[in-house]
Design an enzyme around this catalytic site. Structure first.
Site, mmCIF file in Angstrom:
data_model
loop_
_atom_site.group_PDB
_atom_site.id
_atom_site.type_symbol
_atom_site.label_atom_id
_atom_site.label_comp_id
_atom_site.label_asym_id
_atom_site.label_seq_id
_atom_site.Cartn_x
_atom_site.Cartn_y
_atom_site.Cartn_z
ATOM 1 N N CYS A 119 5.764 5.231 9.257
ATOM 2 C CA CYS A 119 6.267 4.500 8.084
ATOM 3 C C CYS A 119 7.748 4.730 7.801
ATOM 4 C CB CYS A 119 5.447 4.863 6.863
ATOM 5 S SG CYS A 119 3.703 4.592 7.120
ATOM 6 N N ARG A 153 -0.868 7.796 1.744
ATOM 7 C CA ARG A 153 -0.313 8.673 2.774
ATOM 8 C C ARG A 153 -1.373 8.969 3.813
ATOM 9 N NH1 ARG A 153 0.325 13.496 -1.032
ATOM 10 N NH2 ARG A 153 -1.503 12.395 -1.789
ATOM 11 N N GLU A 173 0.851 -1.190 0.000
ATOM 12 C CA GLU A 173 0.000 0.000 0.000
ATOM 13 C C GLU A 173 0.889 1.244 0.000
ATOM 14 O OE1 GLU A 173 -3.484 0.382 -0.195
ATOM 15 O OE2 GLU A 173 -2.520 2.299 -0.582
ATOM 16 N N ALA A 213 12.646 21.114 3.384
ATOM 17 C CA ALA A 213 13.504 20.958 4.565
ATOM 18 C C ALA A 213 12.661 21.224 5.805
ATOM 19 C CB ALA A 213 14.654 21.954 4.484
HETATM 20 C C1 UGA Z 1 4.536 7.626 3.651
HETATM 21 C C2 UGA Z 1 4.553 7.576 2.118
HETATM 22 O O1 UGA Z 1 4.482 8.901 1.585
HETATM 23 C C3 UGA Z 1 3.379 6.749 1.592
HETATM 24 O O2 UGA Z 1 3.477 6.627 0.180
HETATM 25 C C4 UGA Z 1 3.437 5.359 2.229
HETATM 26 O O3 UGA Z 1 2.350 4.538 1.824
HETATM 27 C C5 UGA Z 1 3.396 5.486 3.730
HETATM 28 O O4 UGA Z 1 4.525 6.292 4.164
HETATM 29 C C6 UGA Z 1 3.487 4.095 4.317
HETATM 30 O O5 UGA Z 1 4.479 3.408 4.082
HETATM 31 O O6 UGA Z 1 2.499 3.636 4.908
HETATM 32 P P1 UGA Z 1 3.150 9.063 5.460
HETATM 33 O O7 UGA Z 1 4.074 8.464 6.478
HETATM 34 O O8 UGA Z 1 1.686 9.037 5.696
HETATM 35 O O9 UGA Z 1 3.358 8.316 4.036
HETATM 36 O O10 UGA Z 1 3.546 10.587 5.286
HETATM 37 P P2 UGA Z 1 4.351 11.496 4.249
HETATM 38 O O11 UGA Z 1 3.434 12.494 3.701
HETATM 39 O O12 UGA Z 1 5.124 10.694 3.311
HETATM 40 O O13 UGA Z 1 5.355 12.256 5.268
HETATM 41 C C7 UGA Z 1 6.317 11.531 6.017
HETATM 42 C C8 UGA Z 1 7.167 12.481 6.831
HETATM 43 O O14 UGA Z 1 8.068 13.190 5.994
HETATM 44 C C9 UGA Z 1 6.402 13.541 7.597
HETATM 45 O O15 UGA Z 1 6.969 13.677 8.886
HETATM 46 C C10 UGA Z 1 6.600 14.809 6.788
HETATM 47 O O16 UGA Z 1 6.506 15.979 7.548
HETATM 48 C C11 UGA Z 1 8.014 14.585 6.281
HETATM 49 N N1 UGA Z 1 8.328 15.323 5.043
HETATM 50 C C12 UGA Z 1 7.676 15.042 3.896
HETATM 51 C C13 UGA Z 1 9.315 16.299 5.067
HETATM 52 O O17 UGA Z 1 9.939 16.585 6.113
HETATM 53 N N2 UGA Z 1 9.617 16.949 3.902
HETATM 54 C C14 UGA Z 1 8.981 16.676 2.739
HETATM 55 O O18 UGA Z 1 9.326 17.307 1.715
HETATM 56 C C15 UGA Z 1 7.982 15.705 2.730
#
Ligand code: UGA
Length: 432
Positions: free
Chosen positions: A262, A153, A150, A254
């Site tokens: 995840c 997000r 899956e 950043a």
């Molecule tokens: C992530 C993946 O994006 C999904 O595709 C995946 O299905 C999911 O993990 C999983 O394996 O279940 P998620 O953990 O819900 O999804 O959140 P993200 O939106 O990916 O963000 C993850 C973290 O990275 C957050 O703490 C966010 O603040 C941080 N982030 C994200 C940054 O610091 N910079 C960015 O440019 C993007």
């Protein structure tokens, strides 16, 4: 229409059960937690997620969906069984597969005819094979095991389910591939296709995707550290880089490091399983290290701006690990707040939906229901999660409420010049 059963009603399982039902399938959600099952049957979702409450209600009402604790009956009635149970991290970074294995055994014991058993939980390479062997020990008839990772997000679960970039079906069986393709036909698009691979490649696609996205984040966080020292602006650097189509602008923000349930777990998971196979993943190892350092990097900015921690109050805006979710698992805010409290700083905080979950970790914090009450009398305001409602904040009002007009923005949501003009000492990540 397919008879489906989804075992585990966490983020992935709950979303899958509701969304598959909404596509017209008959779906049974299974969970060992009877309180959760009761709430779900009463239309109350276990998580905050845009749109899912409404879909849950509709599909319960139209009788395409119900929840139960009775795994055996649910399996017997279903043709496709999704395993969506938790795969938490062990203390050494390896993945705890006990729930997957125990469910596989129960499925094996309940089998009565051909079924497709689908691993949707994020699991190390080789788990589909292990699940197959467990079922084989308990059932001698025909069945297939599929790996169908899956990619949704949190905060966009429903949207991502119905509009996936791709659907990965890992199987060695043509029969199972056809059943899965039929199930996902409604969400497949020419530019968002179904890809059929072997089970191991499917399992690795999931880990490699999350590790790559985490790499983009740690990469830009390292560039941010460098940009600060030389007087460049990381947001401009990211924009300039991201316009190169080979790089892409997404996931180049950043901040205070990635959190959630995840990336931190999956990065460690792939490192551990690769190491067990005799392969050292050097880049991913560095990604993990940089991410560990990032909250500390931002904490240092807060401590430096406060000068002394004695008698100081810090107002925190945003507690969830990212916006549009109430999930606080591995939220970088936790690391930073913990250290501030240890240093004797008083904390006031606001998050639109994550307060209840954060209260379980930090009951001693003073919680408020809006940014202004939170900021009242604070020596410093720390932006920890980039909720939309913080973006267009009333700067004048904020400044008049704070004891000292200092903002440490862990998410770079404001323009440095505007904040300076408004009279704030404004400190962000990777910008002057
Ligand atoms: C992530 C993946 O994006 C999904 O595709 C995946 O299905 C999911 O993990 C999983 O394996 O279940 P998620 O953990 O819900 O999804 O959140 P993200 O939106 O990916 O963000 C993850 C973290 O990275 C957050 O703490 C966010 O603040 C941080 N982030 C994200 C940054 O610091 N910079 C960015 O440019 C993007």
């Amino acid at each position: 229409m397919t008879n489906i059963c989804v075992i585990g009603t966490g983020y992935v399982g709950f979303t899958a059960s509701v969304c598959f039902a909404n596509l017209g399938n008959d779906c049974i959600g299974v969970d060992i937690n009877s309180d959760r099952v009761k709430s779900l049957n009463g239309g109350i979702p276990p998580i905050y997620e845009t749109g899912l409450r409404e879909l849950l209600e509709i599909n319960l009402r139209e009788k395409r969906l119900y929840y139960t604790t009775e795994l055996k009956e649910a399996v017997k009635e279903s043709e496709v069984i999704f395993i969506c149970v938790g795969t938490p991290e062990n203390s050494d970074g390896s993945v705890d597969l006990s729930q997957v294995y125990s469910v596989a055994e129960s499925i094996g014991k309940a089998m009565n005819k051909y079924k497709v058993i689908v691993n949707k939980s994020t699991v190390p390479i080789g788990t589909a094979e292990a699940v197959k062997n467990i079922i084989k020990k308990n059932y001698s008839g025909e069945f297939d095991v599929v790996s169908n990772p899956e990619f949704l997000r949190e905060g966009a679960a429903m949207k991502d389910f119905f509009n996936p970039d791709r659907i990965i079906i890992g199987t060695e069986s043509e029969k199972a591939a056809e059943i899965m393709k039929h199930l996902y036909k409604a969400v497949e698009r020419v530019e968002n296709p179904i890809i059929v691979t072997d089970t191991k490649s499917a399992e690795l696609i999931k880990y490699a995707s999350n590790a790559y996205l985490a790499t983009k984040i740690s990469f830009i966080n390292e560039i941010a550290r460098y940009a600060e020292v030389v007087g460049a602006d990381v947001t401009k650097v990211a924009k300039g880089m991201g316009l190169d189509k080979r790089i892409g602008s997404r996931f180049l923000h950043a901040g205070i490091g990635y959190g959630g349930s995840c990336f931190p777990k999956d990065v460690k998971g792939i490192l551990y399983s690769a190491k067990s196979a005799g392969v050292e993943l050097q880049i991913i190892k560095a990604v993990d290290k940089v991410n560990h350092e990032q909250p500390e990097f931002v904490l240092k900015k807060i401590l430096l701006a406060l000068k002394t921690t004695k008698g100081k109050k810090v107002a925190v805006l945003g507690l969830a690990f990212k916006p549009k979710t109430d999930d606080v698992r591995n939220a970088p805010a936790e690391t930073i707040i913990k250290k501030l409290i240890e240093a004797g700083v008083k904390i006031s905080a606001f998050d639109p939906v994550a307060e209840d979950n954060f209260k379980k970790i930090f009951p001693q914090i003073e919680y408020f229901s809006n940014p202004y009450d939170t900021a009242k009398g604070a020596d410093l305001l720390f932006i920890s999660t980039e909720w939309d409602q913080f973006r267009d904040i009333d700067k004048k009002r904020l400044k008049s409420l704070m004891k000292q007009p200092i903002i440490v923005d862990g998410r770079n949501i404001y323009e440095p010049n505007e904040m300076k003009k408004a009279g704030f000492e404004y400190i962000s990540v990777g910008r002057k």
